[in-house]
Design a protein around this motif. Structure first.
Motif, PDB file in Angstrom:
ATOM      1  N   VAL A  62       0.848  -1.199   0.000  1.00 36.91           N
ATOM      2  CA  VAL A  62       0.000   0.000   0.000  1.00 36.91           C
ATOM      3  C   VAL A  62       0.883   1.247   0.000  1.00 36.91           C
ATOM      4  N   ALA A  63       1.920   1.246   0.826  1.00 31.53           N
ATOM      5  CA  ALA A  63       2.790   2.418   0.936  1.00 31.53           C
ATOM      6  C   ALA A  63       3.510   2.686  -0.389  1.00 31.53           C
ATOM      7  N   VAL A  64       4.033   1.643  -1.004  1.00 38.44           N
ATOM      8  CA  VAL A  64       4.775   1.828  -2.261  1.00 38.44           C
ATOM      9  C   VAL A  64       3.829   2.317  -3.364  1.00 38.44           C
ATOM     10  N   VAL A  65       2.640   1.715  -3.439  1.00 46.40           N
ATOM     11  CA  VAL A  65       1.672   2.152  -4.451  1.00 46.40           C
ATOM     12  C   VAL A  65       1.273   3.607  -4.207  1.00 46.40           C
ATOM     13  N   ALA A  66       1.050   3.939  -2.932  1.00 44.80           N
ATOM     14  CA  ALA A  66       0.670   5.320  -2.610  1.00 44.80           C
ATOM     15  C   ALA A  66       1.765   6.287  -3.054  1.00 44.80           C
ATOM     16  N   ALA A  67       3.014   5.929  -2.791  1.00 46.18           N
ATOM     17  CA  ALA A  67       4.126   6.811  -3.161  1.00 46.18           C
ATOM     18  C   ALA A  67       4.177   7.012  -4.674  1.00 46.18           C
ATOM     19  N   TRP A  89       3.500  10.540  -6.667  1.00 44.44           N
ATOM     20  CA  TRP A  89       4.532  11.036  -7.585  1.00 44.44           C
ATOM     21  C   TRP A  89       3.924  11.324  -8.953  1.00 44.44           C
ATOM     22  N   LEU A  90       3.099  10.381  -9.438  1.00 46.08           N
ATOM     23  CA  LEU A  90       2.464  10.577 -10.749  1.00 46.08           C
ATOM     24  C   LEU A  90       1.527  11.782 -10.729  1.00 46.08           C
ATOM     25  N   VAL A  91       0.729  11.873  -9.664  1.00 44.31           N
ATOM     26  CA  VAL A  91      -0.209  13.001  -9.575  1.00 44.31           C
ATOM     27  C   VAL A  91       0.564  14.321  -9.567  1.00 44.31           C
ATOM     28  N   LEU A  92       1.670  14.350  -8.832  1.00 46.58           N
ATOM     29  CA  LEU A  92       2.432  15.593  -8.715  1.00 46.58           C
ATOM     30  C   LEU A  92       3.029  16.018 -10.050  1.00 46.58           C
ATOM     31  N   ILE A  93       3.566  15.062 -10.828  1.00 49.97           N
ATOM     32  CA  ILE A  93       4.243  15.486 -12.060  1.00 49.97           C
ATOM     33  C   ILE A  93       3.354  15.430 -13.294  1.00 49.97           C
ATOM     34  N   HIS A 143      10.050  14.399  -1.551  1.00 45.52           N
ATOM     35  CA  HIS A 143       9.823  13.573  -2.742  1.00 45.52           C
ATOM     36  C   HIS A 143       9.229  12.231  -2.309  1.00 45.52           C
ATOM     37  N   PRO A 144       8.071  11.838  -2.895  1.00 43.85           N
ATOM     38  CA  PRO A 144       7.393  10.627  -2.411  1.00 43.85           C
ATOM     39  C   PRO A 144       8.257   9.368  -2.490  1.00 43.85           C
ATOM     40  N   LEU A 145       9.040   9.220  -3.542  1.00 37.71           N
ATOM     41  CA  LEU A 145       9.859   8.009  -3.636  1.00 37.71           C
ATOM     42  C   LEU A 145      11.027   8.076  -2.654  1.00 37.71           C
ATOM     43  N   GLY A 146      11.549   9.287  -2.452  1.00 39.27           N
ATOM     44  CA  GLY A 146      12.605   9.467  -1.458  1.00 39.27           C
ATOM     45  C   GLY A 146      12.118   9.089  -0.067  1.00 39.27           C
ATOM     46  N   VAL A 147      10.835   9.390   0.205  1.00 41.24           N
ATOM     47  CA  VAL A 147      10.266   9.069   1.520  1.00 41.24           C
ATOM     48  C   VAL A 147      10.407   7.572   1.814  1.00 41.24           C
ATOM     49  N   LEU A 148      10.178   6.741   0.782  1.00 37.95           N
ATOM     50  CA  LEU A 148      10.254   5.286   0.996  1.00 37.95           C
ATOM     51  C   LEU A 148      11.646   4.888   1.477  1.00 37.95           C
ATOM     52  N   ILE A 149      12.666   5.444   0.819  1.00 37.35           N
ATOM     53  CA  ILE A 149      14.043   5.073   1.158  1.00 37.35           C
ATOM     54  C   ILE A 149      14.418   5.583   2.547  1.00 37.35           C
ATOM     55  N   VAL A 150      14.128   6.872   2.794  1.00 42.48           N
ATOM     56  CA  VAL A 150      14.505   7.438   4.088  1.00 42.48           C
ATOM     57  C   VAL A 150      13.757   6.730   5.214  1.00 42.48           C
ATOM     58  N   ALA A 151      12.505   6.338   4.945  1.00 39.89           N
ATOM     59  CA  ALA A 151      11.726   5.647   5.988  1.00 39.89           C
ATOM     60  C   ALA A 151      12.419   4.352   6.402  1.00 39.89           C
ATOM     61  N   ILE A 152      13.001   3.659   5.424  1.00 35.57           N
ATOM     62  CA  ILE A 152      13.708   2.413   5.758  1.00 35.57           C
ATOM     63  C   ILE A 152      14.933   2.717   6.624  1.00 35.57           C
ATOM     64  N   LEU A 153      15.660   3.780   6.277  1.00 35.70           N
ATOM     65  CA  LEU A 153      16.831   4.158   7.086  1.00 35.70           C
ATOM     66  C   LEU A 153      16.436   4.507   8.524  1.00 35.70           C
ATOM     67  N   MET A 154      15.346   5.284   8.657  1.00 37.75           N
ATOM     68  CA  MET A 154      14.909   5.680   9.994  1.00 37.75           C
ATOM     69  C   MET A 154      14.383   4.464  10.765  1.00 37.75           C
ATOM     70  N   ALA A 155      13.765   3.543  10.037  1.00 41.87           N
ATOM     71  CA  ALA A 155      13.299   2.314  10.692  1.00 41.87           C
ATOM     72  C   ALA A 155      14.492   1.525  11.201  1.00 41.87           C
ATOM     73  N   ALA A 156      15.583   1.505  10.414  1.00 44.06           N
ATOM     74  CA  ALA A 156      16.786   0.796  10.841  1.00 44.06           C
ATOM     75  C   ALA A 156      17.322   1.413  12.136  1.00 44.06           C
ATOM     76  N   LEU A 157      17.372   2.749  12.179  1.00 45.67           N
ATOM     77  CA  LEU A 157      17.837   3.427  13.395  1.00 45.67           C
ATOM     78  C   LEU A 157      16.972   3.059  14.593  1.00 45.67           C
ATOM     79  N   SER A 158      15.652   3.039  14.338  1.00 44.80           N
ATOM     80  CA  SER A 158      14.711   2.803  15.416  1.00 44.80           C
ATOM     81  C   SER A 158      14.800   1.365  15.932  1.00 44.80           C
ATOM     82  N   VAL A 159      14.839   0.392  15.003  1.00 42.45           N
ATOM     83  CA  VAL A 159      14.946  -1.017  15.402  1.00 42.45           C
ATOM     84  C   VAL A 159      16.302  -1.260  16.062  1.00 42.45           C
ATOM     85  N   GLY A 160      17.350  -0.642  15.502  1.00 47.45           N
ATOM     86  CA  GLY A 160      18.677  -0.746  16.118  1.00 47.45           C
ATOM     87  C   GLY A 160      18.693  -0.155  17.515  1.00 47.45           C
ATOM     88  N   GLY A 161      17.939   0.956  17.693  1.00 42.31           N
ATOM     89  CA  GLY A 161      17.852   1.579  19.011  1.00 42.31           C
ATOM     90  C   GLY A 161      17.198   0.660  20.028  1.00 42.31           C
TER      91      GLY A 161
END
Lengths: 318, 364
Positions: free
Chosen positions: B210-215, B219-223, B300-318
């Protein structure tokens, strides 16, 4: 309603409102210079945890208060450096400060107790009620106003001082000029950068002091989320006060009053669930904000400093 | 001597690329000094955090589980920030989504014999609508009365969380729950499908799709669409948007309803994919981390997906260093906040060139 109950509600109102006054006046000074600091919640909670930890380990309330103010100044100087010198977006920088401060306070609260253990549950020194001689003998008001802790009296002094400074002194005039029209202030020979730094940092000291009042007087001790959104309520109070320290009093009394009534109802064993009483300050903030915004628009008056939130770059002024 | 900033003719792409990387490194240095002060070995701690997020197949899977609500709230915040509408309310919108999700199978359609998949779709719709309506309140106040949205969205977070706590400890509490604070569990057919084994070891559910499709959609709607164009113009130059006849009020209302709905879908995922009931631990600050994510992704919607994974890594690592080393999990939040500081501070070097000016030159 009997007199004793009224006095007790007013007493709690003032106690609950004190941290809000410190934070609100701190933010008014900051915003008057054109800098929007949305990091209040983070600075306040850092002031609360550092103030309590310092007082706990030193045994001195004064050390606790001073450390809280120093920490407030340090955090505010990060905001000043980023927004003034590096021209970052003030909204996002303030939010970053709130998130960073919240995380750091939680971290420190877990480590600053005796022997690196958590601070939660530790009992430290706290401000006691010190009735002022003569004044506290005034019937009714004297009991509520002058049987308080020392920081409350500091708050009483701060309000007129801040108002006098902003409206009646030369640096206060420069401060307002920088917030309204930095280019004109610059042309007058006022150092815009320095004015913004100084007032953001002094504001941060007051906001930190507000946090210290929570952990050293109002609800002594440290718990997670001690501030519970008071920093954000203070930001709303700045709008309510139309950037005037004297009017900040009414806002803080109003919100302190909501807290006091909430406690009273809880103590009286009302049938209203505690969660709904807990929502009162937040709901009240929204309602007050809507009313004040509508009212100011109706009177066609905008109290905000004209240059609030805008970076000043001498070469690029338009 | 002092440092001045000269505007670059062209923004520097090299520096734009370097800023996020350097920011992460500098934030790790700041966090490292904090760890040293706390009497922990920074290198060892960071290694434990890294292993906690990437070390095993299970860890990687849990990291993706954590990334799902961060992606959805990150998208929610990003589209609102695009129009300079400061939605700090993703946390509350997530909570309303969670409440609406639980309400459908526990109360609205308690006796229904509908298949699980239909119920799950209805729950998703209920969550989206709930979040959209919760987001509508500050949007209308802003669009028509110019009420500061930062305060209203933030205050509504506290109200939503208190409401949820009230529901699962009060009227919605499970009577057979032995005092456990939470609602009854859903029937077994009501759970979001998990992703296949080859992709993840555990609880990664359909929410990630759902998250990937939403992103992609955003992105398509924006451009590609006129609406997306209007939103971009408002964000980049509100004054130009007004002269072009773009309705600010209409766009605030529409975008905020989408923003609230997206954040609510994060709550939907947590309830229908992980907890299967309303309980403590649903509101853990994802809506705030989302602000960091959105900004680091430059909205950027696609950037959000990548950064979210990084922040999730920090959080799970924490969380991991709390379990293995007894260090506060808040370390992750400190690092996240510090990264944002450095990224914010680094942005000026993309557009400006620092220049050292000697005081003697200034005096001339």
């Amino acid at each position: 309603m009997d007199l004793a109950l009224l006095i007790s509600i007013l007493t709690v109102t003032i106690q609950a409102g004190t941290s809000l006054v410190f934070a609100t006046v701190g933010e008014i000074l900051t915003e008057r210079s054109g800098i929007l600091n949305l990091g209040l919640e983070g600075i306040m909670i850092m002031g609360a945890v550092s103030g309590f930890a310092a007082a706990y380990h030193s045994g001195s309330l004064l050390v606790g208060v001073l450390v809280a103010m120093l920490v407030g100044a340090l955090l505010a100087s990060i905001h000043a450096f980023l927004t003034v010198s590096l021209r970052t977006d003030q909204v996002v920088t303030g939010l970053a400060l709130t998130l960073f401060g919240g995380g750091l306070a939680s971290f420190l609260g877990q480590r600053l107790g005796p022997g690196g253990r958590p601070l939660v549950g530790e009992v430290g020194p706290k401000f006691l009620k010190t009735p002022l001689p003569a004044l506290s003998d005034i019937p009714f008001l004297g009991q509520a106003l002058f049987k308080q802790d020392a920081l409350v009296y500091v708050m009483y002094l701060l309000i007129p001082l801040a108002a006098y400074y902003i409206y009646k002194t030369r640096p206060g005039l420069h401060l307002r000029a920088v917030g309204e029209n930095p280019a004109a202030a610059d042309a007058m020979g006022v150092n815009v950068t320095r004015t913004r730094y100084v007032h953001t940092i002094v504001g941060g000291m007051l906001i930190g002091l507000g946090g210290a009042h929570l952990s050293l007087a109002y609800t002594p001790g440290w718990t997670e989320n001690l501030t519970g959104g008071r920093g954000w309520i203070a930001i709303a109070l700045v709008i309510f006060a139309t950037w005037d320290p004297l009017r900040a009093v009414f806002g803080a009394v109003l919100f302190g009053g909501v807290n006091a009534v909430q406690f009273r109802l809880q103590a009286a064993g009302t049938t209203v669930p505690a969660a709904f009483l807990g929502m009162m300050p937040y709901l009240f903030t929204i309602i007050v904000l809507v009313v004040i915004t509508w009212w100011e628009a109706f009177r066609k008056r905008v109290g905000a400093p004209a240059a609030l939130g805008l970076p000043y770059v001498r070469e690029e002024r338009g | 001597m002092r440092i001045d900033f000269e505007r670059r003719l062209e923004p520097s792409r090299l520096i734009a690329f370097l800023v996020p990387i350097l920011s992460v490194i500098l934030a790790l240095v700041v966090g490292g000094s904090l760890l040293l002060a706390a009497g922990a070995d920074p290198v060892e701690t960071y290694r434990a955090m890294f292993d906690g997020a990437f070390g095993t197949k299970y860890a990687r899977s849990e990291m993706l589980v954590k990334a799902i609500p961060l992606m959805l709230t990150g998208l929610s915040v990003a589209i609102a920030f695009r129009m300079l509408f400061w939605n700090i309310g993703a946390e509350g919108q997530l909570v309303i989504g969670a409440i609406a999700t639980a309400w459908v199978p526990l109360f609205l359609l308690r006796e229904s014999q509908l298949p699980g998949s239909v119920l799950l779709v209805l729950m998703g719709v209920a969550a989206f609508v709930g979040g959209a309506l919760w987001g509508l309140v500050p949007a209308v106040l802003k669009a028509f009365l110019r009420v500061n949205e930062i305060i209203t969205t933030l205050m509504m977070n506290y109200i939503a969380v208190l409401l949820m706590d009230y529901l699962y400890t009060g009227p919605w509490k499970d009577r057979q729950g032995y005092g456990f604070p939470g609602t009854a569990s859903f029937k077994e057919i009501i759970s979001l499908p998990r992703l296949p084994e080859w992709f993840s070891a555990g609880r990664v559910h359909l929410g990630i799709v759902v998250a990937v499709v939403a992103a992609l959609l955003i992105w398509l709607v924006l451009i590609r669409t006129k609406w997306g164009y209007e939103v971009r113009v408002i964000g980049e130059n509100p004054r130009a948007a007004r002269y072009a006849g773009i309705s600010l009020a209409r766009n605030i209302v529409l975008v905020m309803m989408c923003s609230g709905g997206l954040a609510a879908l994060a709550g939907y995922g947590q309830v229908a994919g992980i907890a299967f009931r309303l309980q403590k631990g649903i509101a853990v600050g994802d809506g705030f981390t989302a602000i960091i994510i959105a900004w680091l992704a430059k909205l950027h919607p696609l950037g959000v997906l990548i950064v979210a994974i990084l922040m999730a890594a920090l959080s799970v690592g924490g969380d991991q260093i709390t379990i293995t080393m007894g260090l506060p999990a808040a370390m992750a939040r400190v690092l996240q906040g510090a990264i944002l500081f450095f990224v914010l501070g680094g942005e000026i070097f993309v557009r400006y060139r620092p220049r050292i000016v000697r005081t003697a030159d200034l005096a001339e």
